[in-house]
Design a protein around this motif. Structure first.
Motif, PDB file in Angstrom:
ATOM      1  N   ILE A  23       0.856  -1.183   0.000  1.00 50.91           N
ATOM      2  CA  ILE A  23       0.000   0.000   0.000  1.00 50.91           C
ATOM      3  C   ILE A  23       0.896   1.238   0.000  1.00 50.91           C
ATOM      4  O   ILE A  23       1.869   1.306   0.754  1.00 50.91           O
ATOM      5  CB  ILE A  23      -0.923   0.022   1.233  1.00 50.91           C
ATOM      6  N   ILE A  24       0.561   2.197  -0.851  1.00 53.75           N
ATOM      7  CA  ILE A  24       1.325   3.442  -0.931  1.00 53.75           C
ATOM      8  C   ILE A  24       0.379   4.608  -0.643  1.00 53.75           C
ATOM      9  O   ILE A  24      -0.644   4.759  -1.306  1.00 53.75           O
ATOM     10  CB  ILE A  24       1.962   3.623  -2.317  1.00 53.75           C
ATOM     11  N   LEU A  25       0.712   5.399   0.366  1.00 52.19           N
ATOM     12  CA  LEU A  25      -0.028   6.621   0.664  1.00 52.19           C
ATOM     13  C   LEU A  25       0.746   7.787   0.069  1.00 52.19           C
ATOM     14  O   LEU A  25       1.905   8.023   0.423  1.00 52.19           O
ATOM     15  CB  LEU A  25      -0.173   6.812   2.178  1.00 52.19           C
ATOM     16  N   LEU A  26       0.112   8.515  -0.832  1.00 54.32           N
ATOM     17  CA  LEU A  26       0.771   9.593  -1.559  1.00 54.32           C
ATOM     18  C   LEU A  26       0.314  10.943  -1.004  1.00 54.32           C
ATOM     19  O   LEU A  26      -0.872  11.273  -1.045  1.00 54.32           O
ATOM     20  CB  LEU A  26       0.436   9.477  -3.039  1.00 54.32           C
ATOM     21  N   PHE A  27       1.266  11.706  -0.467  1.00 52.00           N
ATOM     22  CA  PHE A  27       0.977  13.016   0.109  1.00 52.00           C
ATOM     23  C   PHE A  27       1.477  14.093  -0.849  1.00 52.00           C
ATOM     24  O   PHE A  27       2.664  14.456  -0.840  1.00 52.00           O
ATOM     25  CB  PHE A  27       1.646  13.149   1.479  1.00 52.00           C
TER      26      PHE A  27
END
Length: 208
Positions: A23-27
């Motif tokens: 899972i990648i959380l992109l800010f």
């Protein structure tokens, strides 16, 4: 790739997917330096990541009426997405308290894994946070596009290796991050030196 503005939305999505994967959380705030280049890749990343990893754009929605004030951008397949500073801030502050992580203020991502057999569907025990802006400044990353392509390919390899052994095997997030960096040919220093830069590379153990 998915729009997200609450932690609970990610949990619901991951339970629906019901897969062990990255899972990648992109800010990425649209007003940040270099953000438009990243936003331009949303549609490509959605199709490229497939079942090997879920990518979430934090602070965004595809519902024009969900936020009071929002900034319109182009999302997946030309569909309009809407960004809210308020929702972005609420998310990053709540996540920071949950996992003792501090947002850099620049373009950044967090890599973690799903945990379909556990009480908590999101597993942050061995997460890695990467400051994309710092990576570009220091030339650890030659381009955002190249880095994300490498990260997705490393995620694919890790997921397939895990499935070959045992579907419940914990994914090696550090290995995914380091292999994606190692594949970038122009990286200017040994990988061991690069990940000592705590502005660029943080883990669950050295988050401050």
């Amino acid at each position: 790739m998915y729009v997200v503005n609450t932690y609970e939305q990610i949990e619901r999505q991951e339970r629906e997917l019901n897969e062990n994967h990255i899972i990648i959380l992109l800010f990425v705030r649209p007003t940040s330096v270099g953000a438009q280049e990243i936003i331009n890749e949303f549609s490509y990343l959605h199709h490229d990541s497939r079942e090997y990893c879920s990518i979430y754009a934090v602070g965004y929605t595809d519902d024009p009426n969900e936020f009071g004030y929002s900034r319109k951008v182009e999302g997946v397949d030309g569909v309009a997405w809407y960004y809210s500073d308020k929702e972005f801030i609420d998310f990053k502050e709540k996540l920071g308290k949950r996992i003792k992580w501090r947002y850099s203020g620049e373009n950044e991502l967090i890599v973690l894994q799903s945990n379909i057999d556990g009480k908590n569907i999101l597993n942050f025990q061995n997460y890695v946070a990467i400051n994309i802006s710092e990576g570009l400044r220091q030339e650890y990353i030659c381009s955002y596009q190249n880095f994300m392509e490498s990260l997705i390919e490393s995620s694919k390899s890790e997921v397939e290796a895990s499935k070959a052994i045992n579907s419940a095997t914990r994914l090696n997030i550090k290995n995914v991050a380091i292999e994606s960096l190692r594949s970038i040919k122009r990286i200017p220093a040994p990988i061991e030196k690069v990940i000592e830069n705590k502005i660029f590379y943080k883990t669950a153990r050295n988050h401050l």
